[in-house]
Write a protein that holds these residues in place. Structure first.
Motif, PDB file in Angstrom:
ATOM      1  N   ALA A 113      15.583  86.945  67.296  1.00 52.60           N
ATOM      2  CA  ALA A 113      16.673  87.128  66.338  1.00 52.60           C
ATOM      3  C   ALA A 113      16.271  88.082  65.216  1.00 52.60           C
ATOM      4  CB  ALA A 113      17.104  85.780  65.765  1.00 52.60           C
ATOM      5  N   HIS A 114      15.019  87.997  64.780  1.00 53.67           N
ATOM      6  CA  HIS A 114      14.528  88.913  63.741  1.00 53.67           C
ATOM      7  C   HIS A 114      14.591  90.353  64.252  1.00 53.67           C
ATOM      8  CE1 HIS A 114      11.736  90.315  60.516  1.00 53.67           C
ATOM      9  NE2 HIS A 114      11.349  91.157  61.470  1.00 53.67           N
ATOM     10  N   GLU A 115      14.122  90.584  65.485  1.00 48.60           N
ATOM     11  CA  GLU A 115      14.137  91.952  66.036  1.00 48.60           C
ATOM     12  C   GLU A 115      15.565  92.426  66.262  1.00 48.60           C
ATOM     13  OE1 GLU A 115      11.538  93.756  66.002  1.00 48.60           O
ATOM     14  OE2 GLU A 115      10.181  92.119  65.514  1.00 48.60           O
ATOM     15  N   ILE A 116      16.416  91.541  66.768  1.00 48.65           N
ATOM     16  CA  ILE A 116      17.832  91.894  66.937  1.00 48.65           C
ATOM     17  C   ILE A 116      18.420  92.276  65.578  1.00 48.65           C
ATOM     18  CG2 ILE A 116      20.115  90.911  67.494  1.00 48.65           C
ATOM     19  CD1 ILE A 116      18.609  89.251  69.709  1.00 48.65           C
ATOM     20  N   GLY A 117      17.993  91.559  64.538  1.00 49.77           N
ATOM     21  CA  GLY A 117      18.451  91.870  63.185  1.00 49.77           C
ATOM     22  C   GLY A 117      18.120  93.295  62.776  1.00 49.77           C
ATOM     23  N   HIS A 118      16.920  93.764  63.127  1.00 50.69           N
ATOM     24  CA  HIS A 118      16.552  95.157  62.812  1.00 50.69           C
ATOM     25  C   HIS A 118      17.517  96.137  63.492  1.00 50.69           C
ATOM     26  CE1 HIS A 118      12.900  94.723  60.495  1.00 50.69           C
ATOM     27  NE2 HIS A 118      12.238  94.096  61.433  1.00 50.69           N
ATOM     28  N   VAL A 119      17.888  95.841  64.745  1.00 43.17           N
ATOM     29  CA  VAL A 119      18.786  96.740  65.479  1.00 43.17           C
ATOM     30  C   VAL A 119      20.188  96.692  64.867  1.00 43.17           C
ATOM     31  CG1 VAL A 119      19.849  97.243  67.718  1.00 43.17           C
ATOM     32  CG2 VAL A 119      17.459  96.481  67.607  1.00 43.17           C
ATOM     33  N   LYS A 167       6.853 100.799  59.709  1.00 43.72           N
ATOM     34  CA  LYS A 167       7.133 101.204  58.342  1.00 43.72           C
ATOM     35  C   LYS A 167       8.367 100.533  57.741  1.00 43.72           C
ATOM     36  CE  LYS A 167       3.955 104.637  57.802  1.00 43.72           C
ATOM     37  NZ  LYS A 167       4.266 105.964  58.334  1.00 43.72           N
ATOM     38  N   PHE A 168       8.798  99.456  58.360  1.00 44.46           N
ATOM     39  CA  PHE A 168       9.908  98.762  57.728  1.00 44.46           C
ATOM     40  C   PHE A 168       9.453  98.247  56.367  1.00 44.46           C
ATOM     41  CE2 PHE A 168      11.618  97.655  62.166  1.00 44.46           C
ATOM     42  CZ  PHE A 168      12.430  98.768  62.171  1.00 44.46           C
ATOM     43  N   SER A 169      10.309  98.392  55.412  1.00 41.47           N
ATOM     44  CA  SER A 169       9.962  97.920  54.075  1.00 41.47           C
ATOM     45  C   SER A 169      10.048  96.395  54.034  1.00 41.47           C
ATOM     46  CB  SER A 169      10.941  98.506  53.057  1.00 41.47           C
ATOM     47  OG  SER A 169      12.235  97.991  53.313  1.00 41.47           O
ATOM     48  N   ASP A 172      13.540  95.500  54.264  1.00 40.40           N
ATOM     49  CA  ASP A 172      14.060  95.492  55.638  1.00 40.40           C
ATOM     50  C   ASP A 172      13.667  94.200  56.346  1.00 40.40           C
ATOM     51  OD1 ASP A 172      15.183  97.976  55.354  1.00 40.40           O
ATOM     52  OD2 ASP A 172      13.696  99.042  56.565  1.00 40.40           O
ATOM     53  N   GLU A 173      12.416  93.789  56.140  1.00 42.50           N
ATOM     54  CA  GLU A 173      11.952  92.562  56.793  1.00 42.50           C
ATOM     55  C   GLU A 173      12.752  91.352  56.316  1.00 42.50           C
ATOM     56  OE1 GLU A 173      10.043  92.422  59.332  1.00 42.50           O
ATOM     57  OE2 GLU A 173       9.749  94.579  59.218  1.00 42.50           O
ATOM     58  N   ALA A 174      12.982  91.296  55.009  1.00 37.14           N
ATOM     59  CA  ALA A 174      13.746  90.173  54.460  1.00 37.14           C
ATOM     60  C   ALA A 174      15.175  90.182  55.002  1.00 37.14           C
ATOM     61  CB  ALA A 174      13.746  90.241  52.935  1.00 37.14           C
ATOM     62  N   ASP A 218       2.792  94.931  61.084  1.00 35.93           N
ATOM     63  CA  ASP A 218       4.190  95.345  61.245  1.00 35.93           C
ATOM     64  C   ASP A 218       5.129  94.527  60.370  1.00 35.93           C
ATOM     65  OD1 ASP A 218       3.041  96.868  63.162  1.00 35.93           O
ATOM     66  OD2 ASP A 218       4.098  96.014  64.861  1.00 35.93           O
ATOM     67  N   HIS A 219       4.767  93.289  60.141  1.00 34.80           N
ATOM     68  CA  HIS A 219       5.684  92.374  59.456  1.00 34.80           C
ATOM     69  C   HIS A 219       4.948  91.661  58.330  1.00 34.80           C
ATOM     70  CE1 HIS A 219       7.144  92.721  63.618  1.00 34.80           C
ATOM     71  NE2 HIS A 219       8.347  92.590  63.110  1.00 34.80           N
ATOM     72  N   PRO A 220       4.810  92.310  57.191  1.00 34.31           N
ATOM     73  CA  PRO A 220       4.133  91.638  56.068  1.00 34.31           C
ATOM     74  C   PRO A 220       4.733  90.248  55.865  1.00 34.31           C
ATOM     75  CG  PRO A 220       4.785  93.865  55.475  1.00 34.31           C
ATOM     76  CD  PRO A 220       5.373  93.585  56.824  1.00 34.31           C
TER      77      PRO A 220
HETATM   78 ZN   LIG Z   1      10.457  93.043  61.374  1.00 29.59          ZN
END
Ligand SMILES: [Zn+2]
Length: 272
Positions: A113-119, A167-169, A172-174, A218-220
């Protein structure tokens, strides 16, 4: 020189109008091209039963998002490292090590779900739009036009990997976490799997940091991400949460089959 050529190639592919941004059709093309290269470079699990379950679960989450119209693809990378990444256009990769570490379906689903969220949030696309004209443009030009062969393409995908995946900020991760929580609930899956998975990762990092190195690069992951997801979940009506699924026999069967695969090939850092 390379930068100049790349800029020209990029301008040609994108019609010379960077200001217009990358269309969904272009995004899907970029993802398809990157996916084709990645599938040649990374050890992808080919077991039919594993891929069937992975794609059914992934689709069940992706199709309740605002980008349910994309043709989503889910692949398992045969490595014990804990990581996952997504390409533009709906190509999601999740490592075998994520399935093996998940206590239940909802924990595994939370990473999808997190990765889908990025897309859904078009994070890579926005980065590529910003990269146009910058030195990293060469990698996007490579995957878009196939003008670069062999060695350069190889270097290209690695640079693209670093750029697109790493390089997602923190913002972006949040955002991807928050989108992931909402997607899970809409898909009928208990979102508590997400903070649970984060806590497992933090605990494991203290024991064996190396296996988690790429994920944390990749994911702080700070305590704040756990708290933020718990806060978001706490705003959902508990009566709704109680109706959501945490685990299924199908997931247990899937995880057993993943665990029964031969040991993964020697670790290889194909992507960042
Ligand atoms: Zn991520």
């Amino acid at each position: 020189m390379r930068r100049l050529v790349a800029g020209a190639a990029m301008a040609a592919v994108l019609g010379g109008s960077a200001a217009c941004g990358i269309s969904q059709q272009q995004e899907v093309q970029i993802g398809a091209d990157q996916s084709q290269q990645i599938n040649q470079q990374l050890p992808i699990v080919t077991d039919n039963a594993i891929n069937r379950y992975l794609n059914i679960l992934g689709d069940s989450i992706a199709h309740v998002t605002s980008r349910g119209d994309l043709n989503w693809h889910f692949y398992m990378v045969n490595t014990n490292e804990f990581n996952a990444f997504a390409l533009p256009g709906g190509y999601v990769y999740i490592n075998r090590g994520v399935a093996e570490r998940s206590d239940a379906m909802d924990q595994f689903a939370s990473v999808l779900a997190h990765e889908i969220g990025h897309v859904v949030l078009r994070h890579s696309v926005k980065q590529m739009e910003q990269m146009q004209g910058a030195n990293l443009g060469v990698t996007v030009a490579c995957v878009l036009t196939s003008v670069c062969n062999s060695g350069i393409a190889q270097a290209g995908i690695n640079v693209a990997g670093a750029a697109v995946f790493a390089k997602f900020s923190r913002d972006d991760e949040a955002q991807a976490d928050a989108a992931g929580v909402d997607e899970l609930v809409r898909a009928g899956i208990n979102p508590n799997g997400m903070p649970q998975m984060f806590e497992k990762l933090l605990a494991e990092r203290q024991q064996a940091p190396s296996a988690l190195e790429t994920w944390f690069t990749d994911h702080p992951l700070e305590e704040s991400r756990i708290q933020d997801t718990r806060d978001r979940i706490s705003k959902i009506n508990p009566a709704i949460i109680r109706t959501l699924t945490s685990n299924t026999q199908a997931f247990n069967d899937f995880r057993a089959r993943v665990r029964s695969l031969p040991p993964p090939p020697a670790a290889r850092r194909g992507t960042h």
